[in-house]
Design a protein around this motif. Structure first.
Motif, PDB file in Angstrom:
ATOM      1  N   GLU A   1       0.508  -1.154   0.095  1.00  0.00           N
ATOM      2  CA  GLU A   1      -0.070  -0.265   0.470  1.00  0.00           C
ATOM      3  C   GLU A   1       0.967   0.687  -0.197  1.00  0.00           C
ATOM      4  O   GLU A   1       0.702   2.119   0.995  1.00  0.00           O
TER       5      GLU A   1
ATOM      6  N   THR B 104      -1.860  -2.952  -3.395  1.00  0.00           N
ATOM      7  CA  THR B 104      -2.536  -2.052  -3.280  1.00  0.00           C
ATOM      8  C   THR B 104      -3.733  -2.495  -3.606  1.00  0.00           C
ATOM      9  O   THR B 104      -4.584  -3.158  -4.252  1.00  0.00           O
TER      10      THR B 104
ATOM     11  N   ASP C 233      -5.140   1.227  -4.346  1.00  0.00           N
ATOM     12  CA  ASP C 233      -6.046   2.299  -5.141  1.00  0.00           C
ATOM     13  C   ASP C 233      -5.645   2.142  -6.557  1.00  0.00           C
ATOM     14  O   ASP C 233      -4.814   1.648  -7.738  1.00  0.00           O
TER      15      ASP C 233
END
Length: 215
Positions: free
Chosen positions: A165, A196, A198
Motif C-alpha cells: 500500500e 494495493t 488504489d
C-alpha cells in the motif's frame, strides 16, 4: 535482474490457510499489482513472495532456483543482494538520519553515515529529499517516508521492490510522485510487486493479479 515465479503457492498464518493456488510470474522491468478486498491476503502473499514468510504449500522460484525452503541465511542473502521493501510501517529507523536510512550503514568508526556518499546523495536527489539528508527521519511526513523507502531501493539498486500500500493515505501530488518513482525503477529493470487497493496505482501497473481468499 530477477524473475520470481509462484506455482500453486499457498500462504497461511498459524495453520490457517489465507490464500491458495497462486500462480504468478513476476518479471524484470514490470510493475505487478496484487489487488482484492481488505482481508483477502494481499499483504500475506506479498510477504511470501519477498521471503518474509514461508509458503504453506507450492513452490516459489527465484531466477530458476527453488527458494521455497530456503533457510534464514539464504533469505538474508536475497534481502541483502536483491530485494528492497516499502512496507506500511515504512521500515524506517526514526531515530536515525535520513542519510543513514538510505544506506543503513555506519562508517568504520561507527560515528557517521557509511556507504557510498555519492550514491546516497543521488538516491535522495531522485526522490526529492536531497536537503533532508542530515535530518532525523522522524521529522519526515508519511509521503516523505515512502519516498525514503524508494531512495533505499535506488541506493542498493534492488532488482526486486516489494511495496505494501505505498500510496495509502497520500494526497494526489504525493501519490503521483510515488507512482512515478516506482515506474522509473521498473524502467531500470526492477521487478516491482505492489499490494494495493488504489485504482490509480493499479492502472499504472503492467500486470494485475486478483487475490482471492482461500475458501
Amino acid at each position: 535482474m530477477t524473475t520470481i515465479i509462484c506455482r500453486n503457492l499457498a500462504t497461511g498464518i498459524n495453520g490457517h490457510t489465507i490464500t491458495s493456488d497462486i500462480n504468478l510470474d513476476v518479471t524484470p522491468g514490470t510493475m505487478t499489482a496484487l489487488t482484492g478486498p481488505s482481508g483477502c491476503g494481499k499483504t500475506t502473499l506479498l510477504h511470501a513472495i519477498g521471503l518474509l514468510q514461508t509458503p504453506a504449500a507450492g513452490t516459489l522460484t527465484i531466477d530458476g532456483i527453488d527458494a521455497t525452503g530456503w533457510n534464514q541465511r539464504q533469505r538474508r542473502r536475497f534481502w541483502r543482494d536483491k530485494a528492497a521493501f516499502i512496507l506500511q510501517d515504512y521500515g524506517i529507523m526514526d531515530e536515525e538520519t535520513v542519510g543513514f536510512n538510505v544506506s543503513m550503514r555506519l562508517n568504520a568508526l561507527g560515528l557517521a553515515v557509511g556507504g557510498d556518499r555519492r550514491r546516497i546523495r543521488n538516491a535522495l536527489r531522485l526522490t526529492g529529499l536531497a536537503s533532508r539528508a542530515d535530518e532525523t527521519a522522524s521529522h519526515l511526513s508519511g509521503g516523505e517516508k515512502q519516498r525514503l523507502g524508494i531512495a533505499r531501493a535506488i541506493y542498493k539498486n534492488a532488482s526486486v521492490i516489494l511495496a505494501d500500500e505505498p500510496t495509502a493515505s497520500l494526497d494526489a501530488g504525493n501519490r503521483a510522485n510515488i507512482i512515478r518513482l516506482l515506474r522509473e525503477r521498473a524502467a531500470q529493470g526492477a521487478a516491482v510487486i505492489l499490494a494495493t487497493h488504489d485504482p490509480v496505482l493499479v492502472d499504472a501497473c503492467d500486470h494485475v493479479y486478483q487475490v482471492a481468499p482461500s475458501s
